[in-house]
Design a protein around this motif. Structure first.
Motif, short mmCIF file in Angstrom:
data_model
loop_
_atom_site.label_atom_id
_atom_site.label_comp_id
_atom_site.label_asym_id
_atom_site.label_seq_id
_atom_site.Cartn_x
_atom_site.Cartn_y
_atom_site.Cartn_z
N ARG A 76 -3.93 2.65 -10.11
CA ARG A 76 -3.51 1.29 -9.75
C ARG A 76 -2.17 0.97 -10.41
O ARG A 76 -1.82 1.59 -11.42
N PRO A 77 -1.47 -0.05 -9.89
CA PRO A 77 -0.22 -0.46 -10.54
C PRO A 77 -0.46 -0.98 -11.96
O PRO A 77 0.38 -0.82 -12.84
N ALA A 103 0.83 -1.20 0.00
CA ALA A 103 0.00 0.00 0.00
C ALA A 103 0.87 1.26 0.00
O ALA A 103 0.55 2.24 -0.68
N CYS A 116 -4.31 3.11 -3.32
CA CYS A 116 -4.32 3.59 -4.70
C CYS A 116 -5.21 4.81 -4.91
O CYS A 116 -5.32 5.30 -6.04
N ASN A 151 -5.71 -0.12 -14.97
CA ASN A 151 -6.43 1.14 -14.81
C ASN A 151 -7.56 1.25 -15.84
O ASN A 151 -7.37 0.90 -17.00
N GLU A 186 3.86 1.56 -1.34
CA GLU A 186 4.37 1.71 -2.71
C GLU A 186 3.30 2.28 -3.63
O GLU A 186 3.59 3.12 -4.48
N ASN A 187 2.05 1.84 -3.45
CA ASN A 187 0.95 2.38 -4.24
C ASN A 187 0.75 3.87 -3.95
O ASN A 187 0.50 4.66 -4.86
N ASN A 245 -10.52 1.50 -3.92
CA ASN A 245 -9.09 1.69 -4.16
C ASN A 245 -8.38 2.25 -2.94
O ASN A 245 -7.16 2.17 -2.83
N TYR A 274 -5.28 6.21 2.19
CA TYR A 274 -5.33 4.78 2.53
C TYR A 274 -6.34 4.54 3.65
O TYR A 274 -6.43 5.34 4.59
N THR A 316 -6.13 -0.29 -0.92
CA THR A 316 -4.81 -0.68 -1.41
C THR A 316 -3.83 0.49 -1.49
O THR A 316 -2.72 0.34 -2.00
N ARG A 334 3.34 5.93 -5.79
CA ARG A 334 2.97 6.08 -7.20
C ARG A 334 1.91 7.18 -7.35
O ARG A 334 2.00 8.05 -8.21
N LEU A 335 0.91 7.14 -6.49
CA LEU A 335 -0.15 8.12 -6.49
C LEU A 335 0.40 9.52 -6.22
O LEU A 335 -0.01 10.50 -6.85
#
Length: 159
Positions: free
Chosen positions: A146-147, A37, A96, A150, A39-40, A91, A75, A94, A43-44
């Motif tokens: 999302r990784p 989570a 995301c 999408n 890592e997600n 989402n 989150y 996770t 990215r976000l």
């Protein structure tokens, strides 16, 4: 045993873990993300940094300083998600998704258009861009990446 996370950990230049682990609804549940989570969320935050850079093209904006991107909710643990009435496929579970506070319809539309432009220019898809409004008439922007897988889902949701 009381478990806590280091809320000062930076996920990106301008966003800390604490900001992306808060929720706009007070609950008694802990909200500690997994490494996946986190890592997600990183990215976000890449998208949020690009949004922030576009909202603040000059060192200081003509309206008296930089405009921060304020997160209402990021989150959510399963218990927190249930307590706030989130869907089981959210989402947020996770790491995301974020709900971004806006100061009115103009700011909401500006943020949505900027995120669409970022997606088009980078040729990267997002999962959800939802303009949401609650029964009190308060708007916010829900944005998710999302990784993989999408869907580029764009909706207006009124509660």
């Amino acid at each position: 045993m009381n478990v806590e996370i280091n809320k000062q950990v930076k996920l990106s230049e301008h966003f800390k873990l604490a900001e992306l682990c808060k929720t706009s609804v007070k609950t008694k549940y802990v909200n500690i993300p997994s490494h996946v989570a986190i890592e997600n969320m990183k990215r976000l935050c890449g998208w949020l940094e690009k949004l922030r850079a576009r909202v603040n093209p000059l060192p200081t904006s003509p309206r008296g300083g930089e405009v921060p991107i304020i997160i209402n909710s990021g989150y959510r643990s399963p218990a927190v998600n249930k307590a706030v009435g989130g869907v089981t496929t959210s989402n947020h579970l996770t790491g995301c998704a974020v709900d971004i506070r806006v100061l009115g319809m103009e700011q909401l539309l500006r943020y949505a258009v900027i995120l669409l432009d970022i997606s088009d220019e980078s040729q990267e898809d997002f999962d959800e861009l939802l303009i949401e409004r609650n029964s009190k008439g308060t708007y916010w922007l829900h944005f998710a990446v999302r990784p993989e897988g999408n869907r580029r889902k764009i909706r207006l949701i009124e509660g």
